[in-house]
Write a protein that holds these residues in place. Structure first.
Motif, short mmCIF file in Angstrom:
data_model
loop_
_atom_site.label_atom_id
_atom_site.label_comp_id
_atom_site.label_asym_id
_atom_site.label_seq_id
_atom_site.Cartn_x
_atom_site.Cartn_y
_atom_site.Cartn_z
N ARG A 3 0.79 -1.31 0.03
CA ARG A 3 0.12 0.08 0.07
C ARG A 3 0.76 1.27 0.02
NH1 ARG A 3 -3.78 2.27 -1.81
NH2 ARG A 3 -5.25 3.46 -0.75
N LEU A 4 1.94 1.21 0.83
CA LEU A 4 2.84 2.32 0.85
C LEU A 4 3.44 2.71 -0.67
CD1 LEU A 4 4.18 4.22 2.96
CD2 LEU A 4 6.28 2.92 2.61
N LYS A 5 3.89 1.58 -1.21
CA LYS A 5 4.13 1.75 -2.57
C LYS A 5 3.00 2.58 -3.61
CE LYS A 5 7.46 -1.79 -3.35
NZ LYS A 5 7.47 -3.13 -3.77
N GLU A 6 1.79 2.01 -3.33
CA GLU A 6 0.90 2.64 -4.31
C GLU A 6 0.58 4.06 -3.76
OE1 GLU A 6 -1.94 -1.45 -4.30
OE2 GLU A 6 -2.52 0.39 -3.36
N LEU A 7 0.59 4.44 -2.53
CA LEU A 7 0.45 5.57 -2.10
C LEU A 7 1.48 6.75 -2.46
CD1 LEU A 7 -1.34 4.88 1.26
CD2 LEU A 7 -2.55 5.93 -0.52
N HIS A 8 2.55 6.23 -2.34
CA HIS A 8 3.75 6.90 -2.57
C HIS A 8 3.89 7.32 -4.29
CE1 HIS A 8 6.35 6.51 0.93
NE2 HIS A 8 5.28 7.21 1.21
N SER A 9 3.39 6.37 -4.86
CA SER A 9 3.38 6.64 -6.47
C SER A 9 2.17 7.45 -6.85
CB SER A 9 3.50 5.49 -7.30
OG SER A 9 2.41 4.50 -7.04
N ALA A 10 1.24 7.55 -5.96
CA ALA A 10 0.01 8.73 -6.50
C ALA A 10 0.28 9.98 -5.61
CB ALA A 10 -1.34 8.00 -5.73
N GLY A 11 1.44 9.93 -5.00
CA GLY A 11 1.90 11.44 -4.43
C GLY A 11 1.57 11.73 -3.17
N ASP A 12 1.28 10.51 -2.36
CA ASP A 12 0.75 10.80 -0.89
C ASP A 12 2.13 10.46 -0.23
OD1 ASP A 12 -0.37 10.23 1.62
OD2 ASP A 12 -2.02 9.62 0.92
N ASN A 13 2.46 11.43 0.77
CA ASN A 13 3.76 11.06 1.49
C ASN A 13 3.72 10.56 2.84
OD1 ASN A 13 5.44 12.16 -0.50
ND2 ASN A 13 5.05 14.30 0.32
N ILE A 14 2.64 9.88 3.28
CA ILE A 14 2.52 8.89 4.40
C ILE A 14 3.54 8.11 4.66
CG2 ILE A 14 1.17 7.14 3.21
CD1 ILE A 14 -0.64 7.16 5.62
N THR A 15 4.04 8.01 5.97
CA THR A 15 5.13 7.16 6.26
C THR A 15 4.69 5.67 6.76
OG1 THR A 15 4.92 7.76 8.64
CG2 THR A 15 6.28 8.92 7.46
N LEU A 16 5.71 4.78 6.65
CA LEU A 16 5.42 3.43 6.79
C LEU A 16 4.51 3.05 8.23
CD1 LEU A 16 5.41 0.32 5.69
CD2 LEU A 16 7.69 0.25 6.95
N GLU A 17 5.00 4.06 9.34
CA GLU A 17 4.54 4.00 10.41
C GLU A 17 3.06 4.35 10.53
OE1 GLU A 17 7.67 5.28 9.96
OE2 GLU A 17 8.54 3.36 10.55
N GLU A 18 2.92 5.68 10.01
CA GLU A 18 1.46 5.86 9.87
C GLU A 18 0.62 5.04 9.44
OE1 GLU A 18 1.84 10.96 9.34
OE2 GLU A 18 2.27 9.46 7.81
N LEU A 19 1.07 4.66 8.12
CA LEU A 19 0.20 3.62 7.17
C LEU A 19 -0.04 2.43 8.16
CD1 LEU A 19 -1.20 3.01 4.70
CD2 LEU A 19 0.87 2.23 3.91
N THR A 20 0.90 1.86 8.68
CA THR A 20 0.77 0.39 9.72
C THR A 20 -0.11 0.74 10.61
OG1 THR A 20 3.02 0.04 9.03
CG2 THR A 20 2.00 -1.06 10.83
N ALA A 21 -0.10 1.83 11.48
CA ALA A 21 -1.29 2.40 12.27
C ALA A 21 -2.62 2.33 11.64
CB ALA A 21 -0.72 3.56 13.02
N GLN A 22 -2.72 2.92 10.34
CA GLN A 22 -3.95 3.02 9.91
C GLN A 22 -4.48 1.84 9.56
OE1 GLN A 22 -4.32 5.39 6.63
NE2 GLN A 22 -3.65 7.20 7.59
N ILE A 23 -3.58 0.99 8.90
CA ILE A 23 -4.12 -0.57 8.51
C ILE A 23 -4.73 -1.23 9.72
CG2 ILE A 23 -3.26 -2.77 7.66
CD1 ILE A 23 -1.57 -1.31 5.75
N ILE A 24 -3.86 -1.18 10.89
CA ILE A 24 -4.32 -2.02 11.97
C ILE A 24 -5.77 -1.50 12.68
CG2 ILE A 24 -3.74 -2.48 14.48
CD1 ILE A 24 -0.77 -2.39 13.70
N GLU A 25 -5.95 -0.13 12.31
CA GLU A 25 -6.97 0.37 12.90
C GLU A 25 -8.30 -0.09 12.01
OE1 GLU A 25 -7.11 4.57 13.45
OE2 GLU A 25 -9.11 4.72 13.24
N ARG A 26 -8.11 0.14 10.64
CA ARG A 26 -9.02 -0.36 9.76
C ARG A 26 -9.38 -1.80 9.77
NH1 ARG A 26 -8.31 2.03 3.72
NH2 ARG A 26 -9.60 0.57 3.51
N ASP A 27 -8.46 -2.48 9.72
CA ASP A 27 -8.67 -4.07 9.72
C ASP A 27 -9.50 -4.28 10.98
OD1 ASP A 27 -6.95 -4.57 7.65
OD2 ASP A 27 -5.25 -5.50 8.83
N TYR A 28 -9.30 -3.65 12.05
CA TYR A 28 -10.13 -4.08 13.43
C TYR A 28 -11.32 -3.61 13.05
CZ TYR A 28 -11.72 -4.09 17.96
OH TYR A 28 -12.25 -4.62 19.47
#
Ligand code: DC
Length: 206
Positions: free
Chosen positions: A140-165
């Motif tokens: 997902r990080l690769k997809e978001l970075h190539s779409a111009g989103d500068n989210i970090t791996l830490e932020e994204l991992t936290a979001q994924i855990i929250e969304r999965d839950y």
């Protein structure tokens, strides 16, 4: 023939769904896009996706045929989609469109979180696609970075855990496999292998 594909974010379900639809010549519906479009309609108006009443109105008024896909793929819209998707009345407003799509006499491929459980419980094939969380975060990080989103791996991992839950624990239509779901773990498989495996299963049982 109806092919139902469910799984968490960045599991590979969307890529598999598109490939199977192309292979068998079936129309494809990415059901996440209608939840994302509902969230985007709110975000554009500066309304918090947690605003239940406004979220229900947005879902009821959604123009399914004018959804602009390129606007939907940000992390913010994804997070908002997961929030509105937990509201039963939002799911109800989006139900008939998905059901009608699945009733296409040509057949259909739908991917999402509740296709095998709620939208198409009688689907001919139900795939439940998973991958380890760290693999999904990197994809997902690769997809978001190539779409111009500068989210970090830490932020994204936290979001994924929250969304999965949230997606797997909400009261209405939580993400889960059914007794007849075919489990596909894509962590260590290339996408071609995943497609080959799923195509093989359908062709040998169809
Ligand atoms: O698959 P996606 O990331 O585009 O989905 C965005 C959100 O929409 C997801 O976090 C939960 C919700 N969703 C859902 O509840 N049911 C579906 N069938 C598809 C998506």
């Amino acid at each position: 023939m109806i092919i139902a594909i469910d799984g968490p974010l960045a599991s590979g379900k969307g890529t598999l769904a598109r490939a199977l639809a192309a292979h068998f010549g079936f129309p494809h519906l990415d059901t996440g896009s209608i939840y994302r479009a509902t969230a985007l309609a709110l975000i554009k108006k500066g309304i918090d996706p947690n605003n239940k009443e406004e979220a229900i109105k947005a879902a009821q008024n959604l123009d399914m045929f004018n959804i602009i896909d390129s606007e939907l793929r940000t992390a913010q819209v994804g997070a908002g989609a997961s929030v509105v998707a937990a509201i039963p009345e939002v799911r109800k407003a989006l139900f008939d469109f998905q059901r009608n799509f699945a009733a296409n006499p040509k057949g259909a491929v739908l991917d999402g979180r509740d296709i095998g459980t709620v939208i198409c419980p009688d689907a001919d094939f139900k795939f439940f696609v998973t991958a380890r969380p760290e693999v999904r975060a990197m994809r997902r990080l690769k997809e978001l970075h190539s779409a111009g989103d500068n989210i970090t791996l830490e932020e994204l991992t936290a979001q994924i855990i929250e969304r999965d839950y949230r997606d797997a624990n909400r009261a209405d239509a939580p993400l889960k496999p059914t007794e007849t779901s075919i489990m596909l773990d894509t962590s260590d498989l290339g996408i071609d292998e995943v497609i080959k495996k799923a195509t093989g299963i359908i062709e040998s049982n169809g």
